[in-house]
Design a protein around this motif. Structure first.
Motif, PDB file in Angstrom:
ATOM      1  N   TYR B  42     -18.732  10.284  50.048  1.00  0.00           N
ATOM      2  CA  TYR B  42     -17.327  10.061  48.913  1.00  0.00           C
ATOM      3  C   TYR B  42     -16.945   8.637  49.319  1.00  0.00           C
ATOM      4  CZ  TYR B  42     -13.145  10.674  46.458  1.00  0.00           C
ATOM      5  OH  TYR B  42     -12.217  10.358  45.647  1.00  0.00           O
ATOM      6  N   ALA B  43     -16.883   8.171  50.631  1.00  0.00           N
ATOM      7  CA  ALA B  43     -16.316   7.268  50.864  1.00  0.00           C
ATOM      8  C   ALA B  43     -17.074   5.681  50.423  1.00  0.00           C
ATOM      9  CB  ALA B  43     -16.104   6.917  52.323  1.00  0.00           C
ATOM     10  N   PHE B  44     -18.549   6.042  50.543  1.00  0.00           N
ATOM     11  CA  PHE B  44     -19.502   4.791  50.247  1.00  0.00           C
ATOM     12  C   PHE B  44     -19.410   4.645  48.747  1.00  0.00           C
ATOM     13  CE2 PHE B  44     -22.348   5.183  53.953  1.00  0.00           C
ATOM     14  CZ  PHE B  44     -22.147   3.816  54.203  1.00  0.00           C
ATOM     15  N   TYR B  45     -18.909   5.728  47.774  1.00  0.00           N
ATOM     16  CA  TYR B  45     -18.699   5.493  46.311  1.00  0.00           C
ATOM     17  C   TYR B  45     -17.489   4.816  45.982  1.00  0.00           C
ATOM     18  CZ  TYR B  45     -22.476   8.190  44.315  1.00  0.00           C
ATOM     19  OH  TYR B  45     -23.805   8.531  43.849  1.00  0.00           O
ATOM     20  N   THR B  46     -16.397   4.882  46.998  1.00  0.00           N
ATOM     21  CA  THR B  46     -15.055   4.539  46.566  1.00  0.00           C
ATOM     22  C   THR B  46     -15.039   3.151  47.220  1.00  0.00           C
ATOM     23  OG1 THR B  46     -14.210   5.957  48.374  1.00  0.00           O
ATOM     24  CG2 THR B  46     -14.035   6.563  46.097  1.00  0.00           C
TER      25      THR B  46
END
Lengths: 283, 258
Positions: B42-46
């Protein structure tokens, strides 16, 4: 162990006898190559068990004294041991049936009673049809019923599989039901080893013998008169005679004189407790 | 021919035991792995930069769990469970190698993949991003490599100390000392020293105790305590230590008495 040296022939059920701390478990660990001798050497199947761990241990089944098994389903543990031993999975069912744990295969080890944990240990030891079974105190800490069951199981396994069994114990009543060979160890020294019949005779231990004869009644009436005969029982094909150590010599002499030694004495059971006391007193 | 066959058999036994160990012992680690993987993905996307700031936290949790797993063989020796496996014909070396693979190497790989797979899917260029807004001048890919090698380093220390002392508590303590206590104490001691010597001592201790933090702290500099780039120093120390510890541990395990 100090200058310990003994041999165990193929196919016998040997009792490794001795008091606590005498070196029974150490002997097993040396045979398995779990520990190294500080001096001297040990050969199992002609190999050094420390250098040839796999070759030696894959031919031995071992039941540890206080086995601690991981808390998994029996089937998982047995399957894993079978894979390590290169045993086909169909053998799992056969061994489970042989040791009476089939209905517990999907139970967790932690839910088993001590008796069934020993059965599991026997099942693991039997995987791969080993040449030798090393059983370290197989009946220790069991209730009388479980002890009897385990001894009966060992007797059945010996009959069915013809495997050489070495049982380390100091619980004698059970051992005398199965052993026909003994190694007595005390304080790390081998005091005596050999065929149980010859040791019983040599140490003049009370024992029960079988005499095969076509005239059991006649022979019984003569033997009962001898001084050191405790009991005579007529069976279908001969006599069961319980005699003290001195009595054995009397019987032999009598048989020699009466029937020219045509009948032989076959050891059925002996008072291992008496033998134990005599051997323990040697050191 | 026969030695080839026995090698094949040996490798087979090692992998059977690896499979068994992972199924039995690493469940907690897998639960964390799934949670981490979801968070990281999730963090990589954001915010890719923020993802790397999670690295020290995940690293500490993973290092602690892998070290605990690496001390399991010592526990099996003290309980006697090891006899169940070795009695089958599994050799000491095979047992050790199975734990090295299943308990340390595979888990380290899982840690590296938690970061690498989502990054690779989102954008492979993330590996080359330098999260300078978080005070780090080291590319993400390198930090992941250092973190992975260091998890292996702590695992190898736990396994070596455990094999040498046969005490699980000492093995856990040695990792805890290196990972937390020594860096913390040195930080306190350094605060009473002159700024220059404090920085030098802290860097030196960090280089041998916690290379991920060393690479992070020193990343603003071009020269580390031994005159090389701090990242290169971290990688060299980790690789040398990892190999040395594995060799020491292997020689101890070959002779271990049960």
């Amino acid at each position: 162990m100090k200058n310990a040296s003994f041999k165990i022939p193929d196919g016998v059920a040997a009792g490794l006898l001795g008091p606590n701390g005498s070196g029974k478990t150490t002997s097993f660990k040396l045979i398995l190559g779990f520990i190294k001798p500080t001096a001297g050497n040990i050969r199992v199947f002609g190999l050094d068990p420390v250098k040839h761990e796999n070759e030696v241990r894959s031919r031995i089944g071992y039941l540890p004294e206080k086995p601690v098994y991981p808390h998994v389903k029996l089937r998982v543990l047995i399957r894993h041991v079978a894979r390590l031993r290169n045993v086909p999975s169909r053998d799992i069912e056969r061994i489970a049936k042989l040791t009476g744990i089939t209905r517990y295969l999907d139970f967790n080890v932690k839910s088993l009673s001590r008796g069934y944990i020993q059965r599991l240990g026997l099942a693991l030891a039997l995987l791969g049809d080993p040449d030798i079974l090393l059983l370290d105190e197989p009946t220790a800490n069991l209730d009388p019923l479980s002890r009897k069951e385990i001894i009966e199981l060992i007797k059945d396994l010996m009959q069915d599989l013809g495997v050489t069994v070495i049982i380390a114990t100091h619980i004698l009543p059970e051992l005398q039901q199965v052993a026909n060979y003994i190694v007595f160890i005390n304080k790390g020294q081998v005091i005596e080893y050999g065929d149980l019949g010859s040791i019983v005779t040599r140490y003049r231990v009370t024992a029960t013998f079988k005499i095969r004869t076509s005239e059991p009644r006649k022979l019984a009436s003569k033997l009962i008169m001898l001084e050191n005969i405790r009991a005579v029982e007529i069976t279908g094909d001969g006599l069961l005679v319980k005699a003290t150590g001195e009595g054995v010599e009397e019987i032999k002499l009598y048989l020699e004189e009466a029937i020219g030694g045509a009948a032989s004495l076959e050891l059925i059971s002996s008072e291992l407790g008496e033998l134990y006391e005599k051997l323990a007193g040697i050191n | 021919m026969s030695s080839m066959r026995s090698l094949q058999e040996s490798i087979k036994r090692i992998f059977h035991h690896v499979d068994y160990i992972m199924g039995l012992q690493a469940r907690l680690l897998y639960i964390f792995t799934i949670i981490f993987a979801v968070i990281v993905s999730y963090a990589f996307y954001t915010t890719p930069g923020f993802t790397i700031s999670l690295l020290p936290l995940f690293f500490l949790i993973y290092a602690a769990m892998v070290s605990a797993l690496a001390t399991e063989p010592i526990d099996e020796i003290s309980k006697g469970t090891i006899q169940v496996y070795l009695a089958t014909g599994l050799t000491r070396e095979e047992y050790y190698e199975a734990w090295l693979l299943g308990g340390i190497a595979f888990q380290t790989l899982v840690f590296a993949l938690i970061y690498s797979i989502p990054a690779f899917i989102v954008n492979p260029r993330i590996f080359f991003i330098t999260p300078s807004s978080y005070g780090l001048n080291v590319p993400m890919g390198i930090l992941i490599v250092i973190g992975s090698l260091q998890i292996m380093y702590y695992g190898a220390i736990a396994m070596t100390v455990g094999a040498l002392t046969k005490k699980r508590s000492l093995a856990v303590l040695s990792v805890f000392l290196l990972m937390v206590i020594i860096p913390f104490l040195v930080g306190i001691i350094s605060s009473i020293l002159t700024p220059n010597s404090a920085e030098h001592i802290t860097s030196l201790v960090m280089l041998f105790c916690n290379q991920l933090f060393y690479a992070g702290i020193m990343s603003y500099k071009n020269i580390g305590v031994f005159g090389l780039s701090p990242v290169i120093e971290s990688l060299i120390i980790l690789m040398v230590f990892d190999i040395a510890l594995i060799l020491i541990s292997d020689s101890v395990w070959r002779r271990i008495e049960i």
